[in-house]
Design an enzyme around this catalytic site. Structure first.
Site, PDB file in Angstrom:
ATOM      1  N   HIS A 361       0.915  -1.153  -0.005  1.00 41.59           N
ATOM      2  CA  HIS A 361      -0.148  -0.044   0.012  1.00 41.59           C
ATOM      3  C   HIS A 361       0.650   1.171  -0.006  1.00 41.59           C
ATOM      4  O   HIS A 361       0.562   2.323  -0.315  1.00 41.59           O
ATOM      5  CB  HIS A 361      -0.986   0.009   1.111  1.00 41.59           C
ATOM      6  CG  HIS A 361      -2.152  -0.965   0.943  1.00 41.59           C
ATOM      7  ND1 HIS A 361      -2.282  -2.099   1.044  1.00 41.59           N
ATOM      8  CD2 HIS A 361      -3.204  -0.691  -0.034  1.00 41.59           C
ATOM      9  CE1 HIS A 361      -3.181  -2.842   0.218  1.00 41.59           C
ATOM     10  NE2 HIS A 361      -3.842  -1.976  -0.174  1.00 41.59           N
ATOM     11  N   ARG A 467     -11.049   3.874  -1.490  1.00 43.51           N
ATOM     12  CA  ARG A 467     -10.768   2.765  -0.644  1.00 43.51           C
ATOM     13  C   ARG A 467     -11.177   3.525   0.891  1.00 43.51           C
ATOM     14  O   ARG A 467     -10.426   4.437   1.385  1.00 43.51           O
ATOM     15  CB  ARG A 467      -9.387   2.859  -0.371  1.00 43.51           C
ATOM     16  CG  ARG A 467      -8.861   1.741  -1.599  1.00 43.51           C
ATOM     17  CD  ARG A 467      -7.049   1.835  -1.415  1.00 43.51           C
ATOM     18  NE  ARG A 467      -6.488   0.736  -2.186  1.00 43.51           N
ATOM     19  CZ  ARG A 467      -6.135   1.117  -3.728  1.00 43.51           C
ATOM     20  NH1 ARG A 467      -6.021   2.052  -3.918  1.00 43.51           N
ATOM     21  NH2 ARG A 467      -5.715  -0.031  -4.373  1.00 43.51           N
ATOM     22  N   GLU A 602     -11.077 -10.617  -6.537  1.00 41.19           N
ATOM     23  CA  GLU A 602      -9.698 -10.435  -6.349  1.00 41.19           C
ATOM     24  C   GLU A 602      -9.082 -11.765  -5.540  1.00 41.19           C
ATOM     25  O   GLU A 602      -8.088 -11.963  -5.409  1.00 41.19           O
ATOM     26  CB  GLU A 602      -9.280  -9.133  -5.417  1.00 41.19           C
ATOM     27  CG  GLU A 602     -10.252  -8.936  -4.085  1.00 41.19           C
ATOM     28  CD  GLU A 602     -10.036  -7.626  -3.245  1.00 41.19           C
ATOM     29  OE1 GLU A 602      -9.179  -6.896  -3.769  1.00 41.19           O
ATOM     30  OE2 GLU A 602     -10.795  -7.529  -2.420  1.00 41.19           O
ATOM     31  N   ASN A 625      -4.327  -6.333  -8.039  1.00 44.06           N
ATOM     32  CA  ASN A 625      -3.063  -6.356  -6.959  1.00 44.06           C
ATOM     33  C   ASN A 625      -3.340  -7.616  -6.320  1.00 44.06           C
ATOM     34  O   ASN A 625      -2.275  -8.482  -6.176  1.00 44.06           O
ATOM     35  CB  ASN A 625      -3.408  -5.143  -6.089  1.00 44.06           C
ATOM     36  CG  ASN A 625      -3.523  -3.909  -6.888  1.00 44.06           C
ATOM     37  OD1 ASN A 625      -2.910  -3.836  -8.080  1.00 44.06           O
ATOM     38  ND2 ASN A 625      -4.037  -2.794  -6.079  1.00 44.06           N
ATOM     39  N   ASP A 626      -4.544  -7.922  -5.690  1.00 42.63           N
ATOM     40  CA  ASP A 626      -4.777  -8.971  -4.747  1.00 42.63           C
ATOM     41  C   ASP A 626      -4.756 -10.242  -5.755  1.00 42.63           C
ATOM     42  O   ASP A 626      -4.320 -11.473  -5.374  1.00 42.63           O
ATOM     43  CB  ASP A 626      -5.937  -8.909  -3.926  1.00 42.63           C
ATOM     44  CG  ASP A 626      -5.586  -7.994  -2.619  1.00 42.63           C
ATOM     45  OD1 ASP A 626      -4.455  -8.321  -2.019  1.00 42.63           O
ATOM     46  OD2 ASP A 626      -6.191  -7.274  -2.170  1.00 42.63           O
ATOM     47  N   CYS A 673      -9.806  -2.019 -10.946  1.00 45.38           N
ATOM     48  CA  CYS A 673      -9.382  -0.953 -10.277  1.00 45.38           C
ATOM     49  C   CYS A 673      -8.086  -1.448  -9.746  1.00 45.38           C
ATOM     50  O   CYS A 673      -7.630  -0.862  -8.984  1.00 45.38           O
ATOM     51  CB  CYS A 673     -10.247  -0.801  -9.277  1.00 45.38           C
ATOM     52  SG  CYS A 673     -10.840  -1.986  -8.051  1.00 45.38           S
TER      53      CYS A 673
HETATM   54  C1  PEP Z   1      -6.536  -4.908  -5.678  1.00 48.03           C
HETATM   55  O1  PEP Z   1      -6.696  -5.735  -4.763  1.00 48.03           O
HETATM   56  O2  PEP Z   1      -6.271  -4.814  -6.796  1.00 48.03           O
HETATM   57  C2  PEP Z   1      -7.340  -3.647  -5.175  1.00 48.03           C
HETATM   58  C3  PEP Z   1      -7.510  -2.748  -5.870  1.00 48.03           C
HETATM   59  O3  PEP Z   1      -7.400  -3.225  -3.719  1.00 48.03           O
HETATM   60  P1  PEP Z   1      -6.428  -3.135  -2.663  1.00 48.03           P
HETATM   61  O4  PEP Z   1      -5.080  -2.675  -3.378  1.00 48.03           O
HETATM   62  O5  PEP Z   1      -7.006  -2.045  -2.004  1.00 48.03           O
HETATM   63  O6  PEP Z   1      -6.218  -4.164  -2.007  1.00 48.03           O
HETATM   64 MG    MG Z   2      -7.489  -5.855  -2.737  1.00 50.44          MG
END
Ligand code: PEP
Ligand code: MG
Length: 753
Positions: A361, A467, A602, A625-626, A673
């Site tokens: 993050h 978020r 995710e 991302n996840d 996203c």
């Molecule tokens: C993701 O996981 O891609 C996402 C957008 O959420 P975060 O990065 O806040 O986990």
């Molecule tokens: Mg995520």
């Protein structure tokens, strides 16, 4: 023996200079293994050889002089094979190379183990003895264990050593490799934000105002006293009485006027509070450490520990009060949101974090703010960085400390090029997002930080991900319904008539709330996102009521649930949403429709449940991302496996493609996203797959629109087809770069990427 090993590793870690660290290593290892000789050779990659860096047993005159090629002798063989070699008679081995200057004629037996750090041979550790017998299995496993533990520590000592040399005489440049966290280049001085301060780090200083300084000191004493009290209360349930007694000792030392009085005396003589404290503490430590009685000797450790805590509180205040006047590159063990917030945006040119990885993050925050960042430089010697000139390359993940004139010049050129490109990007920002052949797309922003909407320069069609955990993180307790309502209204009002997708609380993993600690062995696989909020309906309901109230007022909200793994969770969450909705309608005495509802895709399990999902929600948004982290089983935050985290991995690309195909089949609205959409390269592939809504960091809107406007849909599809036929992220990336270059997007590819 384990204890001895730990002591050796600790000793190496504490040595400032590399030579001292290595000498300590060989002397202690020789002693611990009761052998006749221990030596360490380090690899010099440019020169292609190992150099004898320290020895206890060979000729001292050969240290620094004796070198052996990567493919020569037994040392070279250990490096080549990357495994230990244990010989009763080294001289008879065909690879033995006689080097007269080391004087090892009498030493027959040889055991060498490679020191391997991050997959690379850093050096070779050897022990030797006159007896022509193989070293025992136990000796071998000890040396292997020691080498494995030493690798990271030695890499750090090497970087520290290079920097010490750089500061003392030649001031040579040091280049460290981390993970590219946020694109861009920063050239400035390093500002080290340190949480833990050591007595040895304090630079002698004087104060300007006696009363203010005395007050600063007394405040630090007070805060330390309170801190120890809190600690003792918190640990009181789990620790024995005699262990807890240490806190009484600390309180007594603090109450005893002799130390505090002595510090005040130094302050009155014009020393800064930190200087005064260090002088007095060192004096006491010296006296206690010299005592014969073991109990009293131990008190030296107590004084040091206590002085360090006092120093922490003194410096914390100093940091709070620091006014940054010069542009800087922020360097810290772990960069946090509050650290970023404490530095004015126009002074913060770059971010370097020892921990973290490209999608932690901290990296996302940096990208959201458009600040170049490098993360996961595990070997970065923080102490040695402060005040140094640095160049941070957020494209290649490299950090240059005390860069040479030639490197400075090259980066000045790149910076100029970059700012010219930036002007080009900005021109595209306000234009509608579309491919060269006019295929319209929707570009949204990811938000959550007050700062990222503050710096938002327009050009988006709404918010694809808000978020909500960030407003929760900056509080010291769960925020009230009213506070949340105001926060959500603010953001909805900033995008009137445009959709704003708010995600319900997604804490856990690497996002902790200071007032709600979650301790788990495997936090990313644990109590995270919807899993936590479903277990706490009192928190979840308040958040949904606040969101619905804001929607009632502004009418442009969409709600999204994070970390959904199965349909039952989704149904349970929807039930709570309906409950909050019904309550609110009762209270308002008015009916209003629920906002569109969606979930994040995710967790890989959702790839196989999209048909059922389509019956339940209005839209899905892919959290790449996840999804990448869970699909590849790579912690997005762990620098050690950062090289494995790659969204261009064929498995990830195929998963994203499959989601798009299924959503079309089930007539489910879909968007993305994750960070992949913020990267022009990623955006091109996603558009080719059929993603029409891309949500990204506000800072990248112009860049992505610029890239998309240069390629036609068929060119995007051509690139995707080629990529899907390749079998590794590296080959895919290389191929995509070639294609980008041929489509006029070469400017987006940086040297070294
Ligand atoms: C993701 O996981 O891609 C996402 C957008 O959420 P975060 O990065 O806040 O986990
Ligand atoms: Mg995520």
């Amino acid at each position: 023996m384990l204890h001895t090993l730990r002591q050796i590793v600790q000793g190496v870690n504490q040595s400032e200079a590399l030579d001292d660290a290595l000498q300590f290593l060989v002397t202690q290892t020789k002693q611990a293994l009761e052998t006749q000789c221990c030596s360490v050779y380090l690899a010099n990659v440019e020169a292609g050889h190992f150099t004898l860096m320290a020895t206890d047993g060979l000729a001292q005159s050969s240290v620094g002089n004796a070198v052996i090629g990567f493919h020569e002798g037994l040392i070279g063989l250990v490096g080549e094979r990357e495994e230990p070699i244990n010989l009763a008679n080294a001289h008879q081995h065909p690879r033995f190379k006689f080097i007269p200057q080391v004087e090892e004629e009498q030493l027959n037996a040889f055991l060498g183990t490679p020191i391997i750090h991050q997959g690379r041979v850093l050096g070779v550790l050897t022990i030797q003895q006159a007896d022509a017998r193989q070293f025992s299995e136990q000796e071998e496993s000890l040396l292997v264990t020691l080498s494995a533990q030493l690798a990271g520590v030695l890499a750090a000592a090497k970087a520290r050593g290079q920097l010490t040399a750089a500061s003392s005489h030649q001031r040579s440049m040091v280049v460290l490799q981390g993970v590219a966290g946020s694109p861009g280049i920063a050239v400035a001085q390093a500002w080290v934000e340190r949480v833990a301060v050591e007595l040895e780090d304090v630079v002698e200083g004087q104060h300007q105002d006696l009363d203010a300084e005395l007050e600063r000191w007394q405040n630090a004493v007070l805060q330390t006293r309170e801190y120890i009290e809190r600690l003792s209360l918190r640990l009181g349930e789990s620790l024995d009485r005699d262990v807890l007694a240490i806190f009484d000792v600390y309180q007594n030392i603090l109450n005893d006027n002799s130390i505090s009085g002595a510090v005040e005396q130094h302050i009155r003589a014009n020393a800064s509070a930190e200087t005064a404290l260090v002088r007095v503490a060192k004096d006491y430590i010296g006296q206690f450490a010299a005592m014969k009685d073991a109990y009293l000797r131990e008190r030296a450790t107590d004084i040091r520990d206590l002085a360090q805590r006092l120093l922490y509180f003194l410096q914390q205040r100093a940091h709070e009060l620091t006014e940054h006047e010069q542009p800087l590159v922020l360097v810290a063990e772990e960069v946090t949101a509050s650290m970023l917030a404490s530095i004015p945006r126009d002074k913060l040119l770059g971010i370097v974090s020892v921990r973290g990885s490209s999608n932690s993050h901290a990296a996302i925050l940096a990208r959201a703010l458009g600040i170049p960042a490098v993360l996961g430089i595990a070997d970065l010697p923080l102490k040695k960085c402060a005040g140094r000139d640095v160049i941070l390359d957020g494209y290649s993940g490299r950090l240059y400390l005390s860069p040479s004139a030639a490197v400075k010049e090259e980066y000045a050129r790149l910076l100029r090029q970059e700012s010219e490109l930036q002007i080009e990007f900005e021109k595209n920002r306000e234009l509608p997002a579309a491919t060269a052949d006019g295929r319209r797309l929707s570009v949204m922003i990811n938000a959550g930080l007050a700062a990222d909407t503050e710096h938002y320069g327009g050009g988006a069609d709404g918010v694809g991900l808000f978020r909500t955990e960030i407003p929760f993180m900056i509080q010291d307790k769960f925020p009230s319904e009213e506070f949340q309502f105001q926060t959500y209204c603010n953001i909805l009002n900033r995008f009137p008539g445009q959709p704003v997708t708010m995600r319900t609380l997604d804490v856990g993993g690497d996002k902790a709330l200071p007032y709600f600690p979650i301790r788990e062995e495997n936090p990313f696989l644990g109590w995270r996102g919807l899993r936590m909020t479903l277990d706490h309906p009192e928190i979840f309901l308040v958040q949904m009521r606040a969101m619905l109230k804001a929607h009632h007022k502004c009418r442009n909200l969409r709600i999204m649930f994070p970390m959904v793994t199965n349909i039952a969770e989704l149904e349970q969450a929807k039930k709570l949403l309906r409950k909050a909705h019904a309550e609110l309608q009762d209270e308002l005495g008015e009916h209003f429709a629920l906002p569109p509802l969606g979930i994040m895709i995710e967790v890989p399990a959702m790839l196989y449940q999209l048909r059922a999902v389509a019956d339940q929600v209005d839209f899905v948004s892919v959290g790449s991302n996840d999804l990448t982290q869970y699909l590849l089983a790579v912690d997005r935050n762990n620098a050690r496996v950062a090289n494995l985290y790659d969204e261009l991995n064929p498995a990830v690309l195929n998963a994203l493609n499959s989601i798009a195909q299924q959503c079309r089949q089930y007539q489910l609205n879909f968007s993305i996203c994750g960070e992949l959409a913020s990267d022009p390269l990623g955006a091109i592939l996603l558009v080719a797959m059929g993603y029409k809504v891309l949500s990204m960091n506000a800072a990248n809107i112009g860049r992505v629109k610029w890239a998309l406007a240069k390629v036609s849909m068929s060119q995007c599809q051509h690139m995707l087809q080629k990529a899907l036929n390749l079998s590794s992220a590296d080959t895919i990336r290389r191929q995509l770069y070639v294609d980008m270059d041929s489509f006029g997007l070469g400017a987006l590819i940086r040297p070294g990427q």
